[in-house]
Design a protein around this motif. Structure first.
Motif, mmCIF file in Angstrom:
data_model
loop_
_atom_site.group_PDB
_atom_site.id
_atom_site.type_symbol
_atom_site.label_atom_id
_atom_site.label_comp_id
_atom_site.label_asym_id
_atom_site.label_seq_id
_atom_site.Cartn_x
_atom_site.Cartn_y
_atom_site.Cartn_z
ATOM 1 N N GLY A 298 0.748 -1.254 0.000
ATOM 2 C CA GLY A 298 0.000 0.000 0.000
ATOM 3 C C GLY A 298 0.777 1.302 0.000
ATOM 4 O O GLY A 298 1.210 1.774 -1.045
ATOM 5 N N ALA A 299 0.965 1.852 1.177
ATOM 6 C CA ALA A 299 1.485 3.213 1.312
ATOM 7 C C ALA A 299 2.830 3.423 0.625
ATOM 8 O O ALA A 299 3.104 4.500 0.111
ATOM 9 N N TYR A 300 3.686 2.415 0.615
ATOM 10 C CA TYR A 300 5.005 2.597 0.035
ATOM 11 C C TYR A 300 4.962 2.786 -1.474
ATOM 12 O O TYR A 300 5.739 3.530 -2.035
ATOM 13 N N THR A 301 4.072 2.037 -2.124
ATOM 14 C CA THR A 301 4.128 1.992 -3.586
ATOM 15 C C THR A 301 3.264 3.050 -4.247
ATOM 16 O O THR A 301 3.221 3.131 -5.461
ATOM 17 N N GLU A 302 2.583 3.848 -3.442
ATOM 18 C CA GLU A 302 1.729 4.875 -4.015
ATOM 19 C C GLU A 302 2.521 5.725 -5.007
ATOM 20 O O GLU A 302 3.604 6.217 -4.686
ATOM 21 N N GLY A 303 2.013 5.875 -6.193
ATOM 22 C CA GLY A 303 2.689 6.724 -7.171
ATOM 23 C C GLY A 303 3.747 5.987 -7.984
ATOM 24 O O GLY A 303 4.267 6.515 -8.939
ATOM 25 N N VAL B 282 12.171 2.389 0.121
ATOM 26 C CA VAL B 282 12.543 3.799 0.126
ATOM 27 C C VAL B 282 11.412 4.657 -0.447
ATOM 28 O O VAL B 282 10.792 4.284 -1.440
ATOM 29 N N VAL B 283 11.112 5.772 0.205
ATOM 30 C CA VAL B 283 10.012 6.610 -0.281
ATOM 31 C C VAL B 283 10.489 8.031 -0.570
ATOM 32 O O VAL B 283 11.514 8.477 -0.061
ATOM 33 N N ASP B 284 9.711 8.692 -1.391
ATOM 34 C CA ASP B 284 9.994 10.067 -1.756
ATOM 35 C C ASP B 284 9.400 10.967 -0.674
ATOM 36 O O ASP B 284 8.212 10.902 -0.396
ATOM 37 N N LEU B 285 10.255 11.809 -0.097
ATOM 38 C CA LEU B 285 9.820 12.647 1.029
ATOM 39 C C LEU B 285 8.646 13.540 0.664
ATOM 40 O O LEU B 285 7.745 13.763 1.466
ATOM 41 N N VAL B 286 8.656 14.075 -0.555
ATOM 42 C CA VAL B 286 7.621 15.045 -0.921
ATOM 43 C C VAL B 286 6.488 14.431 -1.740
ATOM 44 O O VAL B 286 5.313 14.654 -1.456
ATOM 45 N N ALA B 287 6.845 13.608 -2.743
ATOM 46 C CA ALA B 287 5.808 13.060 -3.629
ATOM 47 C C ALA B 287 4.923 12.053 -2.914
ATOM 48 O O ALA B 287 3.746 11.914 -3.239
ATOM 49 N N ASN B 288 5.474 11.349 -1.957
ATOM 50 C CA ASN B 288 4.646 10.385 -1.225
ATOM 51 C C ASN B 288 3.901 11.121 -0.107
ATOM 52 O O ASN B 288 4.519 11.756 0.740
ATOM 53 N N PRO B 289 2.564 11.023 -0.090
ATOM 54 C CA PRO B 289 1.796 11.765 0.916
ATOM 55 C C PRO B 289 2.171 11.392 2.354
ATOM 56 O O PRO B 289 1.993 12.198 3.265
ATOM 57 N N ALA B 290 2.719 10.182 2.528
ATOM 58 C CA ALA B 290 3.103 9.774 3.884
ATOM 59 C C ALA B 290 4.607 9.936 4.124
ATOM 60 O O ALA B 290 5.132 9.444 5.121
ATOM 61 N N GLY B 291 5.289 10.639 3.207
ATOM 62 C CA GLY B 291 6.746 10.788 3.302
ATOM 63 C C GLY B 291 7.215 11.282 4.668
ATOM 64 O O GLY B 291 8.141 10.729 5.262
ATOM 65 N N MET B 292 6.550 12.325 5.177
ATOM 66 C CA MET B 292 6.949 12.898 6.473
ATOM 67 C C MET B 292 6.713 11.897 7.609
ATOM 68 O O MET B 292 7.497 11.823 8.550
#
Ligand SMILES: Nc1ncnc2c1ncn2[C@@H]1O[C@H](COP(=O)(O)OP(=O)(O)OP(=O)(O)O)[C@@H](O)[C@H]1O
Ligand SMILES: [Mg+2]
Length: 297
Positions: free
Chosen positions: A122-127, A252-262
């Motif tokens: 889910g949350a990791y692969t968004e986008g 690994v996630v994108d800090l800005v593009a991923n809504p849950a990055g923060m």
């Protein structure tokens, strides 16, 4: 990969076609080659270095210990650790004609065939975009092909992250190559033994402080590049003597593009700070998070 495709005796496949009807060897065919024995051991294969595409080989400059010879043999040395997504093995790559250059690497193999779902979904692969629709459908149906696709995608995500981290100067195992669901990387060791996970160590005060500073530097570099590890903890950090090495990067996630990055970043800070606090260092995840945010933009 069969030994047929990769036969160092006969790299151009000239033997079968030409040899039978020539009673004396044509001198123009008398090129030099070095003889290699056939592989009979099921724990061995020909080195896959030259059979993968260039983008699937590690970034340059390449470390001097890398074995790139076409005649090299990979030998499975056994399992190092069974993990959630896959298993990590030790693998030796050596050219029998240059045994002194043999190198042991870590081989992380993602499981594709098991009856279980990946917890990191889910949350990791968004986008993240899927390369083709057949793969997307297979993944949705959770078929055997779908599981193989998922394994390959996690492996590819980890491979890209390893290369990226390495290029921006974060201490990760050098990424040697990727072949489907298998990543070969530098084996992180201390004196011939696999480096312990940070969680297994009890460093003295000075080393503890140095470790913490290394992690703050690492996190700072990552946020400056807009990257979050996403599963950072004392279990995914190896203590190679005085140096820390970050591992396990498929999520690994994108800090800005991923809504849950923060949120992922705060969780990484919390995991790290909790461990250091338990070892006696007065650190605080919210302070660390704030400092990182201030440096990120
Ligand atoms: N390059 C390496 N060098 C040395 N040891 C390694 C290396 N990569 C992985 N390991 C060992 O294998 C373990 C599992 O690796 P990793 O964390 O990447 O996989 P995982 O599937 O997420 O496993 P886990 O479920 O234990 O987190 C590590 O904790 C470490 O002990
Ligand atoms: Mg792990």
């Amino acid at each position: 990969m069969t030994s047929q495709q990769h036969d160092p005796h006969d790299p151009h496949g000239v033997h079968d076609a030409d040899q039978d009807h020539r009673s004396t060897p044509d001198p123009t065919f008398d090129f030099d080659y070095t003889a290699y024995d056939e592989l009979e051991d099921p724990g061995q294969r020909w080195s896959t270095w030259l059979s993968v595409e260039p983008l699937c080989r590690g970034p340059e400059p390449r470390p001097e210990w890398l074995v790139t010879s076409q005649g090299a043999i990979d030998t499975d040395l056994g399992i190092l650790k069974t993990g959630k997504e896959g298993d990590v093995f030790l693998l030796e790559r050596a050219d029998p004609h240059q045994p002194e250059r043999a190198v042991v690497m870590a081989a992380k193999r993602y499981r594709g065939e098991e009856h279980r779902s990946f917890h990191r979904s889910g949350a990791y692969t968004e986008g993240r975009r899927m390369r083709n629709t057949r793969d997307a459908r297979a993944l949705a149906k959770k078929s055997a092909h779908g599981r193989a696709v998922a394994a390959g995608q996690w492996a590819w995500a980890e491979w890209q992250a390893l290369v990226r981290f390495h290029e921006i100067g974060v201490a990760v195992p050098y990424p040697v190559q990727i072949d489907g669901a298998e990543i070969l990387m530098e084996w992180v060791q201390v004196g011939g033994e696999t480096a312990p996970r940070l969680a297994q160590t009890r460093p003295g005060r000075e080393l503890l402080e140095s470790y913490y500073r290394q992690l703050v530097d690492t996190l700072t570099t990552l946020v400056r590049h807009g990257i979050v590890h996403g599963d950072l903890s004392a279990y995914n950090i190896l203590a190679a003597g005085e140096r820390l090495v970050i591992i396990d990067l498929p999520q690994v996630v994108d800090l800005v593009a991923n809504p849950a990055g923060m949120d992922f970043l705060l969780r990484d800070c919390t995991n790290v700070c909790t461990w250091f606090r338990a070892r006696g260092l007065e650190v605080d995840e919210h302070e660390l998070f704030g400092e990182l945010m201030a440096r990120a933009f």
